[in-house]
Design a protein around this motif. Structure first.
Motif, PDB file in Angstrom:
ATOM      1  N   PRO A 102       0.809  -1.233   0.000  1.00  0.00           N
ATOM      2  CA  PRO A 102       0.000   0.000   0.000  1.00  0.00           C
ATOM      3  C   PRO A 102       0.832   1.268   0.000  1.00  0.00           C
ATOM      4  O   PRO A 102       0.358   2.322  -0.431  1.00  0.00           O
ATOM      5  CB  PRO A 102      -0.841  -0.127   1.274  1.00  0.00           C
ATOM      6  CG  PRO A 102      -0.103  -1.103   2.132  1.00  0.00           C
ATOM      7  CD  PRO A 102       0.550  -2.055   1.191  1.00  0.00           C
ATOM      8  N   SER A 103       2.082   1.210   0.458  1.00  0.00           N
ATOM      9  CA  SER A 103       2.924   2.411   0.447  1.00  0.00           C
ATOM     10  C   SER A 103       3.312   2.806  -0.974  1.00  0.00           C
ATOM     11  O   SER A 103       3.842   3.893  -1.200  1.00  0.00           O
ATOM     12  CB  SER A 103       4.188   2.194   1.286  1.00  0.00           C
ATOM     13  OG  SER A 103       5.026   1.218   0.693  1.00  0.00           O
ATOM     14  N   VAL A 105       1.154   3.408  -3.243  1.00  0.00           N
ATOM     15  CA  VAL A 105       0.111   4.298  -3.750  1.00  0.00           C
ATOM     16  C   VAL A 105       0.599   5.739  -3.623  1.00  0.00           C
ATOM     17  O   VAL A 105       0.972   6.165  -2.523  1.00  0.00           O
ATOM     18  CB  VAL A 105      -1.209   4.107  -2.967  1.00  0.00           C
ATOM     19  CG1 VAL A 105      -2.266   5.098  -3.464  1.00  0.00           C
ATOM     20  CG2 VAL A 105      -1.704   2.672  -3.107  1.00  0.00           C
ATOM     21  N   TYR A 108       0.444   8.231  -0.479  1.00  0.00           N
ATOM     22  CA  TYR A 108       0.030   7.427   0.675  1.00  0.00           C
ATOM     23  C   TYR A 108       0.738   7.911   1.938  1.00  0.00           C
ATOM     24  O   TYR A 108       1.959   8.031   1.975  1.00  0.00           O
ATOM     25  CB  TYR A 108       0.366   5.955   0.422  1.00  0.00           C
ATOM     26  CG  TYR A 108      -0.016   5.041   1.560  1.00  0.00           C
ATOM     27  CD1 TYR A 108      -1.312   4.540   1.661  1.00  0.00           C
ATOM     28  CD2 TYR A 108       0.915   4.677   2.531  1.00  0.00           C
ATOM     29  CE1 TYR A 108      -1.668   3.705   2.705  1.00  0.00           C
ATOM     30  CE2 TYR A 108       0.559   3.836   3.572  1.00  0.00           C
ATOM     31  CZ  TYR A 108      -0.733   3.359   3.657  1.00  0.00           C
ATOM     32  OH  TYR A 108      -1.089   2.540   4.690  1.00  0.00           O
ATOM     33  N   ALA A 109      -0.032   8.206   2.971  1.00  0.00           N
ATOM     34  CA  ALA A 109       0.566   8.728   4.198  1.00  0.00           C
ATOM     35  C   ALA A 109      -0.029   8.099   5.453  1.00  0.00           C
ATOM     36  O   ALA A 109       0.371   8.439   6.565  1.00  0.00           O
ATOM     37  CB  ALA A 109       0.381  10.243   4.255  1.00  0.00           C
ATOM     38  N   GLY A 110      -0.973   7.174   5.286  1.00  0.00           N
ATOM     39  CA  GLY A 110      -1.622   6.578   6.451  1.00  0.00           C
ATOM     40  C   GLY A 110      -0.844   5.414   7.014  1.00  0.00           C
ATOM     41  O   GLY A 110       0.252   5.074   6.572  1.00  0.00           O
ATOM     42  N   ASP A 112       0.061   1.576   7.611  1.00  0.00           N
ATOM     43  CA  ASP A 112      -0.003   0.387   6.767  1.00  0.00           C
ATOM     44  C   ASP A 112      -1.137  -0.498   7.280  1.00  0.00           C
ATOM     45  O   ASP A 112      -1.118  -0.926   8.442  1.00  0.00           O
ATOM     46  CB  ASP A 112       1.329  -0.358   6.848  1.00  0.00           C
ATOM     47  CG  ASP A 112       1.437  -1.493   5.833  1.00  0.00           C
ATOM     48  OD1 ASP A 112       0.383  -2.090   5.492  1.00  0.00           O
ATOM     49  OD2 ASP A 112       2.557  -1.794   5.407  1.00  0.00           O
ATOM     50  N   TYR A 340      -3.783  -2.847  -4.160  1.00  0.00           N
ATOM     51  CA  TYR A 340      -4.224  -1.466  -3.991  1.00  0.00           C
ATOM     52  C   TYR A 340      -4.067  -0.696  -5.295  1.00  0.00           C
ATOM     53  O   TYR A 340      -3.036  -0.800  -5.980  1.00  0.00           O
ATOM     54  CB  TYR A 340      -3.420  -0.793  -2.876  1.00  0.00           C
ATOM     55  CG  TYR A 340      -3.542  -1.509  -1.553  1.00  0.00           C
ATOM     56  CD1 TYR A 340      -4.508  -1.140  -0.622  1.00  0.00           C
ATOM     57  CD2 TYR A 340      -2.708  -2.586  -1.233  1.00  0.00           C
ATOM     58  CE1 TYR A 340      -4.633  -1.807   0.585  1.00  0.00           C
ATOM     59  CE2 TYR A 340      -2.830  -3.267  -0.034  1.00  0.00           C
ATOM     60  CZ  TYR A 340      -3.797  -2.871   0.874  1.00  0.00           C
ATOM     61  OH  TYR A 340      -3.927  -3.554   2.068  1.00  0.00           O
ATOM     62  N   THR A 342      -3.200   2.268  -7.560  1.00  0.00           N
ATOM     63  CA  THR A 342      -2.287   3.411  -7.451  1.00  0.00           C
ATOM     64  C   THR A 342      -2.868   4.672  -8.090  1.00  0.00           C
ATOM     65  O   THR A 342      -2.303   5.754  -7.960  1.00  0.00           O
ATOM     66  CB  THR A 342      -0.945   3.097  -8.131  1.00  0.00           C
ATOM     67  OG1 THR A 342      -1.183   2.771  -9.512  1.00  0.00           O
ATOM     68  CG2 THR A 342      -0.258   1.921  -7.441  1.00  0.00           C
ATOM     69  N   GLN A 354      -8.285   5.568  -6.376  1.00  0.00           N
ATOM     70  CA  GLN A 354      -6.915   5.462  -5.903  1.00  0.00           C
ATOM     71  C   GLN A 354      -6.899   5.096  -4.419  1.00  0.00           C
ATOM     72  O   GLN A 354      -7.582   5.698  -3.605  1.00  0.00           O
ATOM     73  CB  GLN A 354      -6.188   6.782  -6.118  1.00  0.00           C
ATOM     74  CG  GLN A 354      -4.708   6.753  -5.725  1.00  0.00           C
ATOM     75  CD  GLN A 354      -4.057   8.113  -5.875  1.00  0.00           C
ATOM     76  OE1 GLN A 354      -4.410   9.070  -5.182  1.00  0.00           O
ATOM     77  NE2 GLN A 354      -3.114   8.211  -6.801  1.00  0.00           N
ATOM     78  N   GLY A 355      -6.116   4.075  -4.076  1.00  0.00           N
ATOM     79  CA  GLY A 355      -6.007   3.620  -2.690  1.00  0.00           C
ATOM     80  C   GLY A 355      -6.985   2.541  -2.308  1.00  0.00           C
ATOM     81  O   GLY A 355      -6.850   1.921  -1.243  1.00  0.00           O
ATOM     82  N   ASP A 356      -8.006   2.285  -3.156  1.00  0.00           N
ATOM     83  CA  ASP A 356      -8.970   1.224  -2.845  1.00  0.00           C
ATOM     84  C   ASP A 356      -8.275  -0.140  -2.823  1.00  0.00           C
ATOM     85  O   ASP A 356      -7.381  -0.418  -3.635  1.00  0.00           O
ATOM     86  CB  ASP A 356     -10.088   1.183  -3.895  1.00  0.00           C
ATOM     87  CG  ASP A 356     -11.146   2.250  -3.668  1.00  0.00           C
ATOM     88  OD1 ASP A 356     -11.008   3.014  -2.700  1.00  0.00           O
ATOM     89  OD2 ASP A 356     -12.112   2.307  -4.466  1.00  0.00           O
TER      90      ASP A 356
END
Length: 459
Positions: A102-103, A105, A108-110, A112, A340, A342, A354-356
């Motif tokens: 997921p990183s 994406v 992405y900042a949330g 993992d 995920y 991108t 994006q991110g789904d």
């Protein structure tokens, strides 16, 4: 938490039905033992729904007929898309806009999302990198680099060269089967389906025979998905692998682990210490767990379909095609790990943002009536001879199973020699009873605890 041939994980959150420690199970998953959030989102089935656990072929089949992409919930109740149809699933598997990490994406900042699962399953924080920095969880270019380092051990020629050894191991196990019988009944999982692939992959990687029972325990603890067992096992497993690497570095041999050590010594930038550990962990666990359950599921299917078993008896050359059909019809893996998006992607007319997160349902795709004629029927002649495999049991695209050719070979040898050596072999209980009492109900995996057989007719 064990990785599989198709680069997927079978996962069950704490509080759900235990998968070990008993030889019988209820015919259906008890609702009282499900996580409290299951069923809280009408129209968005959770992968822990009893309908999907008890009969994934029917459950995911209903989702497939509903739509090619279905909004659903992962086992931790996070929102996901389930991809259900054969052509669409292969399209997503090939699409590099979907990643495993997921990183990867953009923006992405949330946290993992895998961290929450590790916490649920009791994996110590300082060891989590050994489960995230793997050939299975990585994307290019790191995935490509690691795959290239180990792919020589799994070439068609190398696997063919292994066949005599696979056959000898199989013969030895079959010789010993009668000695394991109690009242004429022997458990095929314990004494045949597991020992064959774990012996083969340990010899290939370079795990000493004295250490193999330890690896069987590691696999059992991780696949139990019980936090206490996993939390206790992961540190022991990692320390064991580090010790094996240290010992092998001082005594290099002709095995895959020694080859990796030579690569690291020649050019440390090509393989980090963490990656060395993760390669050993992934190859050994993935190299035996899923093959063991292909052998278990396949044997149950063959003995439950005498007309199909008869085809092999009459024409052993059918075995390669039979293994493909068994992977399609009753393969050990139900779906891949999450991927995920991108970027915003339109898939089968559905806008994936994006991110789904996306879950690829292999069981739904492998029985898609849009692709197969009469897909619910087991037909060992279905796979065209000499043609590329027509199923997604081993995955597809860049993450196609690295050990698929070895798994197929082990399946061919295991089924063929079992049926030849013990032509009267039969189930020790009715097929329906075994499915009810011995089937593990766990999202992501399709396996048996035990497979009791009679090798000879009952007196």
């Amino acid at each position: 938490m064990t990785t599989s041939h198709t680069e997927s994980t079978a996962v069950t959150p704490p509080g759900s039905p235990s998968t070990t420690g008993t030889t019988t199970a209820a015919a259906t998953t008890p609702t009282s033992s499900l996580p409290s959030y299951v069923g809280l989102h009408p129209g968005e089935p959770n992968l822990m729904e009893p309908e999907l656990l008890d009969d994934p072929y029917t459950g995911y089949g209903k989702l497939r007929e509903q739509a090619p992409l279905v909004r659903a919930r992962f086992i931790d109740d996070s929102p996901i898309w389930v991809v259900t149809r054969f052509d669409v699933l292969r399209e997503v598997m090939r699409d590099q806009r979907f990643v495993n990490d997921p990183s990867g994406v953009p923006g992405y900042a949330g946290d993992d999302p895998r961290t929450r699962l590790f916490q649920l399953f009791g994996v110590p924080e300082h060891l989590q990198r050994y489960l995230t920095e793997t050939i299975i969880t990585m994307d290019p270019p790191d995935h490509t680099r690691l795959r290239r380092l180990v792919s020589r051990a799994f070439t068609a020629r190398r696997i063919q060269d292994l066949r005599p050894r696979v056959e000898r191991i199989t013969d030895e196990l079959l010789d010993r089967l009668p000695g394991h019988a109690e009242d004429g009944v022997v458990d095929l999982i314990e004494h045949y389906a597991y020992p064959l692939p774990i012996t083969v992959i340990c010899e290939l990687v370079g795990i000493d025979e004295t250490d193999r029972p330890l690896w069987r325990r590691f696999g059992s603890d991780l696949s139990s998905l019980e936090p206490a067992r996993i939390g206790a096992t992961v540190p022991v497993m990692i320390e064991h692998i580090l010790a094996v690497i240290r010992e092998r570095r001082a005594d290099l041999r002709d095995d895959l682990l020694s080859a990796l050590i030579r690569v690291q010594d020649d050019d440390g930038g090509r393989l980090s210490d963490t990656e060395m550990v993760t390669l050993v962990l992934t190859l050994v666990l993935a190299g035996h767990e899923t093959t063991a359950h292909l052998i278990g599921n396949g044997t149950l299917a063959l003995l439950g379909h005498p007309d199909q078993r008869r085809l092999i008896d009459e024409d052993p050359a059918l075995l390669p095609r039979a293994v493909h059909e068994l992977m399609r019809w009753c393969g050990p893996i139900q779906g891949t790990q999450l991927r995920y998006a991108t970027e915003d992607v339109e898939v089968a007319g559905v806008q994936v943002r994006q991110g789904d997160a996306v879950f690829l349902s292999l069981v739904a795709a492998n029985r898609d009536p849009r692709h197969y004629t009469d897909p619910e029927r087991l037909d060992l002649t279905r796979q065209p001879a000499g043609r590329a495999e027509d199923h997604v049991g081993f995955g597809h695209g860049m993450h196609y199973c690295l050990g698929a050719s070895l798994a197929r070979q082990e399946g061919e040898v295991a089924f063929g020699k079992l049926l030849t050596r013990y032509p009267d072999v039969a189930l020790a209980a009715p097929h329906e009873q075994l499915e009810r009492e011995e089937r593990v109900r766990q999202p992501g995996a399709w396996r048996l605890r035990r497979l009791p057989l009679r090798l000879h007719p009952q007196a």
